[in-house]
Design a protein around this motif. Structure first.
Motif, PDB file in Angstrom:
ATOM      1  N   CYS A  21      15.788   5.939  14.457  1.00 59.02           N
ATOM      2  CA  CYS A  21      15.135   6.830  13.486  1.00 59.02           C
ATOM      3  C   CYS A  21      15.721   8.238  13.539  1.00 59.02           C
ATOM      4  CB  CYS A  21      13.632   6.873  13.735  1.00 59.02           C
ATOM      5  SG  CYS A  21      12.774   5.381  13.184  1.00 59.02           S
ATOM      6  N   GLU A  26      15.261   3.871   7.551  1.00 59.95           N
ATOM      7  CA  GLU A  26      14.484   2.863   6.844  1.00 59.95           C
ATOM      8  C   GLU A  26      14.586   1.472   7.468  1.00 59.95           C
ATOM      9  OE1 GLU A  26      15.955   5.369   5.297  1.00 59.95           O
ATOM     10  OE2 GLU A  26      14.082   6.243   4.571  1.00 59.95           O
ATOM     11  N   LEU A  29      12.520   1.372  10.548  1.00 58.58           N
ATOM     12  CA  LEU A  29      11.085   1.314  10.260  1.00 58.58           C
ATOM     13  C   LEU A  29      10.659  -0.104   9.877  1.00 58.58           C
ATOM     14  CD1 LEU A  29      10.609   4.595   8.181  1.00 58.58           C
ATOM     15  CD2 LEU A  29      10.262   4.248  10.624  1.00 58.58           C
ATOM     16  N   ILE A  30      11.475  -0.759   9.072  1.00 60.02           N
ATOM     17  CA  ILE A  30      11.171  -2.150   8.699  1.00 60.02           C
ATOM     18  C   ILE A  30      11.178  -3.030   9.937  1.00 60.02           C
ATOM     19  CG2 ILE A  30      12.004  -4.159   7.410  1.00 60.02           C
ATOM     20  CD1 ILE A  30      13.073  -2.156   5.299  1.00 60.02           C
ATOM     21  N   GLY A  33       8.014  -2.524  11.817  1.00 59.86           N
ATOM     22  CA  GLY A  33       6.908  -3.211  11.170  1.00 59.86           C
ATOM     23  C   GLY A  33       6.915  -4.707  11.443  1.00 59.86           C
ATOM     24  N   TYR A 103      13.515  11.265   1.822  1.00 63.63           N
ATOM     25  CA  TYR A 103      13.635  10.318   0.717  1.00 63.63           C
ATOM     26  C   TYR A 103      14.779  10.665  -0.229  1.00 63.63           C
ATOM     27  CZ  TYR A 103       8.903   9.751   2.495  1.00 63.63           C
ATOM     28  OH  TYR A 103       7.814   9.583   3.322  1.00 63.63           O
ATOM     29  N   TRP A 136       6.184   9.527   6.886  1.00 60.59           N
ATOM     30  CA  TRP A 136       7.351   8.713   6.510  1.00 60.59           C
ATOM     31  C   TRP A 136       7.366   7.391   7.277  1.00 60.59           C
ATOM     32  CZ3 TRP A 136      11.518   8.420  10.235  1.00 60.59           C
ATOM     33  CH2 TRP A 136      12.671   7.762   9.784  1.00 60.59           C
ATOM     34  N   ILE A 139       4.391   5.077   6.103  1.00 64.57           N
ATOM     35  CA  ILE A 139       4.559   4.557   4.747  1.00 64.57           C
ATOM     36  C   ILE A 139       5.391   3.277   4.725  1.00 64.57           C
ATOM     37  CG2 ILE A 139       5.764   5.032   2.560  1.00 64.57           C
ATOM     38  CD1 ILE A 139       4.742   7.940   2.823  1.00 64.57           C
ATOM     39  N   THR A 140       6.330   3.130   5.676  1.00 64.05           N
ATOM     40  CA  THR A 140       7.183   1.935   5.711  1.00 64.05           C
ATOM     41  C   THR A 140       6.732   0.923   6.753  1.00 64.05           C
ATOM     42  OG1 THR A 140       9.062   3.278   5.010  1.00 64.05           O
ATOM     43  CG2 THR A 140       9.565   1.118   5.926  1.00 64.05           C
ATOM     44  N   ILE A 141       6.366   1.382   7.947  1.00 69.78           N
ATOM     45  CA  ILE A 141       6.025   0.452   9.031  1.00 69.78           C
ATOM     46  C   ILE A 141       4.752  -0.338   8.725  1.00 69.78           C
ATOM     47  CG2 ILE A 141       5.208   0.314  11.424  1.00 69.78           C
ATOM     48  CD1 ILE A 141       7.211   2.458  12.158  1.00 69.78           C
ATOM     49  N   PRO A 143       3.182  -1.216   5.770  1.00 68.64           N
ATOM     50  CA  PRO A 143       3.378  -2.328   4.826  1.00 68.64           C
ATOM     51  C   PRO A 143       4.229  -3.457   5.407  1.00 68.64           C
ATOM     52  CG  PRO A 143       3.662  -0.237   3.709  1.00 68.64           C
ATOM     53  CD  PRO A 143       3.577   0.072   5.169  1.00 68.64           C
ATOM     54  N   ALA A 144       5.278  -3.089   6.172  1.00 67.11           N
ATOM     55  CA  ALA A 144       6.126  -4.122   6.796  1.00 67.11           C
ATOM     56  C   ALA A 144       5.332  -4.936   7.811  1.00 67.11           C
ATOM     57  CB  ALA A 144       7.331  -3.467   7.465  1.00 67.11           C
TER      58      ALA A 144
END
Length: 205
Positions: A21, A26, A29-30, A33, A103, A136, A139-141, A143-144
């Motif tokens: 990171c 990104e 982060l995925i 997740g 972003y 930040w 927001i990604t982790i 949902p993943a």
């Protein structure tokens, strides 16, 4: 090789997440997740660590801008256009640009360095940067984490049918690059229009 990579991620997952990171983001982060979904990480801790990594990376670039003039002068010669765009964004939007800098493809390292070049408060930058980094990461982790099974299925299909996946990924990246190039051109064109208007007013035209 794949099994070794998976084992390394399971063993040193949080360290890898932090360092990844710092450098990019990104995909890390995925990964965080998905590993949280499979039980190899704690989702809350993953968000916390990933946010700290993103924070540390931007702090590094900020202080390079503030104290390493030699590096910045070298960077300016090759990235003058991007530094100009970063300056215009900071001038137009002020502090909120710090919150959304992650972003902005192609400007993620330039913006913190550009802000470091100004007299902007280091303390204020650090506070906004920290909270924006955690937002930040979340927001990604998160949902993943909830969509982990679906993401793993998609990755499995992509691995099996890579000859279809590669063109799709390439097309997506091309669209992203095109969109941000257009965004940058619009910013520079707007500055040009404002300058021309100012010159006409100054000359009494």
């Amino acid at each position: 090789m794949e099994e070794l990579l998976i084992e390394l991620i399971k063993t040193y997952g949080y360290i890898i997440l932090f360092l990844w990171c710092m450098l990019e983001g990104e995909m890390a982060l995925i990964m965080g997740g998905i590993l949280s979904h499979t039980g190899n990480m704690n989702v809350g801790l993953a968000v916390f660590i990933a946010g700290l990594g993103g924070f540390a990376g931007d702090q590094l670039y900020f202080y390079i801008g503030r104290y390493n003039k030699k590096y910045i002068n070298k960077k300016l010669r090759s990235q003058r256009r991007k530094f100009a765009i970063a300056h215009l964004l900071m001038k137009k939007y002020g502090s909120p640009i710090i919150f959304i800098q992650r972003y902005l493809y192609g400007l993620r390292t330039i913006l913190p360095m550009s802000i470091g070049l100004t007299r902007y408060s280091a303390k204020k930058f650090a506070i906004i940067n920290l909270f924006s980094a955690w937002a930040w990461a979340a927001i990604t982790i998160i949902p993943a984490y909830f969509l982990g099974e679906h993401i793993l299925d998609i990755l499995g299909m992509a691995k099996e049918h890579w000859y279809y996946a590669l063109p799709v990924v390439a097309a997506f990246l091309a669209v992203v690059v095109y969109a941000f190039k257009k965004f940058e051109n619009n910013i520079l064109n707007n500055r040009k229009i404002i300058r021309e208007k100012h010159l006409k007013e100054t000359n009494g035209v």
